[in-house]
Design a protein around this motif. Structure first.
Motif, PDB file in Angstrom:
ATOM      1  N   LEU A 169     -52.745 -11.933  -1.741  1.00  0.00           N
ATOM      2  CA  LEU A 169     -53.994 -11.311  -2.164  1.00  0.00           C
ATOM      3  C   LEU A 169     -54.375 -10.161  -1.239  1.00  0.00           C
ATOM      4  CD1 LEU A 169     -56.517 -11.375  -4.008  1.00  0.00           C
ATOM      5  CD2 LEU A 169     -57.559 -12.936  -2.360  1.00  0.00           C
ATOM      6  N   VAL A 170     -54.321 -10.404   0.068  1.00  0.00           N
ATOM      7  CA  VAL A 170     -54.658  -9.353   1.026  1.00  0.00           C
ATOM      8  C   VAL A 170     -53.654  -8.207   0.927  1.00  0.00           C
ATOM      9  CG1 VAL A 170     -55.040  -8.841   3.466  1.00  0.00           C
ATOM     10  CG2 VAL A 170     -55.704 -11.061   2.548  1.00  0.00           C
ATOM     11  N   SER A 215     -51.827 -11.520  -7.731  1.00  0.00           N
ATOM     12  CA  SER A 215     -50.690 -12.380  -7.429  1.00  0.00           C
ATOM     13  C   SER A 215     -49.408 -11.896  -8.086  1.00  0.00           C
ATOM     14  CB  SER A 215     -50.981 -13.817  -7.881  1.00  0.00           C
ATOM     15  OG  SER A 215     -51.213 -13.861  -9.279  1.00  0.00           O
ATOM     16  N   HIS A 225     -54.570 -10.862   9.095  1.00  0.00           N
ATOM     17  CA  HIS A 225     -53.548 -11.531   8.285  1.00  0.00           C
ATOM     18  C   HIS A 225     -52.166 -11.029   8.715  1.00  0.00           C
ATOM     19  CE1 HIS A 225     -56.874 -12.805   5.640  1.00  0.00           C
ATOM     20  NE2 HIS A 225     -57.308 -11.575   5.791  1.00  0.00           N
ATOM     21  N   SER A 278     -62.031 -13.665   5.674  1.00  0.00           N
ATOM     22  CA  SER A 278     -61.619 -15.059   5.821  1.00  0.00           C
ATOM     23  C   SER A 278     -60.115 -15.163   6.078  1.00  0.00           C
ATOM     24  CB  SER A 278     -61.972 -15.850   4.560  1.00  0.00           C
ATOM     25  OG  SER A 278     -61.446 -17.165   4.639  1.00  0.00           O
ATOM     26  N   SER A 279     -59.752 -15.970   7.056  1.00  0.00           N
ATOM     27  CA  SER A 279     -58.337 -16.175   7.370  1.00  0.00           C
ATOM     28  C   SER A 279     -57.663 -17.120   6.381  1.00  0.00           C
ATOM     29  CB  SER A 279     -58.197 -16.735   8.790  1.00  0.00           C
ATOM     30  OG  SER A 279     -58.905 -17.960   8.913  1.00  0.00           O
ATOM     31  N   HIS A 280     -58.442 -17.718   5.472  1.00  0.00           N
ATOM     32  CA  HIS A 280     -57.885 -18.660   4.496  1.00  0.00           C
ATOM     33  C   HIS A 280     -57.407 -17.975   3.213  1.00  0.00           C
ATOM     34  CE1 HIS A 280     -59.196 -22.016   6.951  1.00  0.00           C
ATOM     35  NE2 HIS A 280     -60.424 -21.511   7.000  1.00  0.00           N
ATOM     36  N   LEU A 281     -57.589 -16.667   3.125  1.00  0.00           N
ATOM     37  CA  LEU A 281     -57.119 -15.955   1.942  1.00  0.00           C
ATOM     38  C   LEU A 281     -55.593 -15.911   1.940  1.00  0.00           C
ATOM     39  CD1 LEU A 281     -59.585 -12.913   1.875  1.00  0.00           C
ATOM     40  CD2 LEU A 281     -59.644 -14.945   0.432  1.00  0.00           C
ATOM     41  N   TYR A 304     -60.583  -6.637  -6.976  1.00  0.00           N
ATOM     42  CA  TYR A 304     -59.350  -5.844  -6.950  1.00  0.00           C
ATOM     43  C   TYR A 304     -59.360  -4.806  -8.062  1.00  0.00           C
ATOM     44  CZ  TYR A 304     -54.274  -4.966  -7.094  1.00  0.00           C
ATOM     45  OH  TYR A 304     -53.032  -4.384  -7.092  1.00  0.00           O
ATOM     46  N   TYR A 346     -62.085 -12.326  -6.797  1.00  0.00           N
ATOM     47  CA  TYR A 346     -61.213 -11.370  -6.112  1.00  0.00           C
ATOM     48  C   TYR A 346     -60.402 -10.546  -7.102  1.00  0.00           C
ATOM     49  CZ  TYR A 346     -62.383 -13.269  -1.556  1.00  0.00           C
ATOM     50  OH  TYR A 346     -63.065 -13.638  -0.430  1.00  0.00           O
ATOM     51  N   LEU A 379     -63.029  -9.958   2.673  1.00  0.00           N
ATOM     52  CA  LEU A 379     -61.625 -10.079   3.078  1.00  0.00           C
ATOM     53  C   LEU A 379     -61.482 -10.523   4.532  1.00  0.00           C
ATOM     54  CD1 LEU A 379     -60.234  -6.831   1.409  1.00  0.00           C
ATOM     55  CD2 LEU A 379     -59.931  -9.181   0.625  1.00  0.00           C
TER      56      LEU A 379
END
Length: 254
Positions: free
Chosen positions: A102-103, A165, A136, A95-98, A69, A65, A93
């Motif tokens: 990050l999003v 991050s 998200h 996945s709800s686990h990100l 990015y 990622y 992008l």
């Protein structure tokens, strides 16, 4: 070391004409990871093959990622393979686990780059960003944070930061999309104005917008039918249009 032209020729067909017919597709891991690290259009094309290896062959790619990015630069809205990139970015992008940071970094960077994007790209990326907010909800703080920086230097977001991050995107606001509400193209302004209202839970289908071109936008505008607008005006009388003109006594407009 391969010529860039050969990289492109192979990567364009790799995902559907080569990998499905290999007994061990994982043998292409090194080739694809090297291509992904080259940058530019070659990296965009390598995404297709990497997606298959990650999704179907359990490839674990460190810093995936971060590199994705890093591919977001001003040319992303102008390149030939824009539709392919955003289709895969939408999958990566989804996945709800990100993590939210990050999003949020992707949302902020796409929004910042949108300031110089053409209308056909904006009509695609604004629904794309709205879909990310739907997936998200923790990122919605960027929308509801009142106002924006009076000076660009006051925005806490660090555009030059390569690590998502550390970009501080969650501390920022989406003043870029707010500015697009005054865009010269009415469709773009209307699309950006959706952030003024609460978003529905149903995602927008962007599949038909990925390959939207400037010529299609132009044709759409040309084919618009305008309603007859009543206008109040003073009917022309005489040769020069004046009421009491001496020419009106001797000349007619028939």
């Amino acid at each position: 070391q391969l010529p860039s032209g050969l990289y492109k020729e192979v990567l364009v067909i790799l995902h559907d004409s080569i990998l499905p017919y290999m007994n061990e597709p994982t043998l292409m891991i090194d080739f694809l990871t090297v291509a992904y690290g080259i940058g530019g259009a070659i990296s965009l094309l390598a995404l297709n093959g990497l997606f298959i290896l990650i999704h179907q062959h359990n490839l674990e790619y460190p810093d995936f990622y971060k590199k994705l990015y890093g591919l977001l630069d001003p040319s992303i809205y102008h390149v030939k393979y824009r539709a392919r990139f955003f289709h895969l970015a939408d999958l990566f992008l989804s996945s709800s686990h990100l993590p939210a940071y990050l999003v949020a970094a992707f949302i902020k960077r796409l929004s910042r780059l949108a300031l110089t994007a053409p209308p056909e790209a904006l009509l695609m990326v604004i629904p794309f960003i709205c879909n990310l907010f739907r997936r998200h909800p923790a990122c919605k703080v960027m929308v509801h944070r009142p106002g924006g920086p009076e000076d660009l230097s006051e925005d806490p977001y660090l555009m030059e930061q390569e690590e998502p991050s550390e970009s501080r995107a969650l501390e920022s606001s989406l003043w870029e999309l707010q500015s697009l509400q005054n865009h010269y193209h009415p469709d773009v302004a209307q699309a950006a104005a959706i952030l003024n209202h609460s978003l529905s839970e149903i995602e927008d289908d962007i599949s038909g917008l990925l390959e939207l071109s400037a010529s299609e936008l132009f044709d759409k505008e040309v084919k618009k039918t305008s309603a007859n607008v009543p206008l109040e005006f003073e009917q022309v009388r005489g040769l020069f249009g004046k009421k009491n003109d001496i020419f009106a006594e001797h000349f007619a407009l028939d």
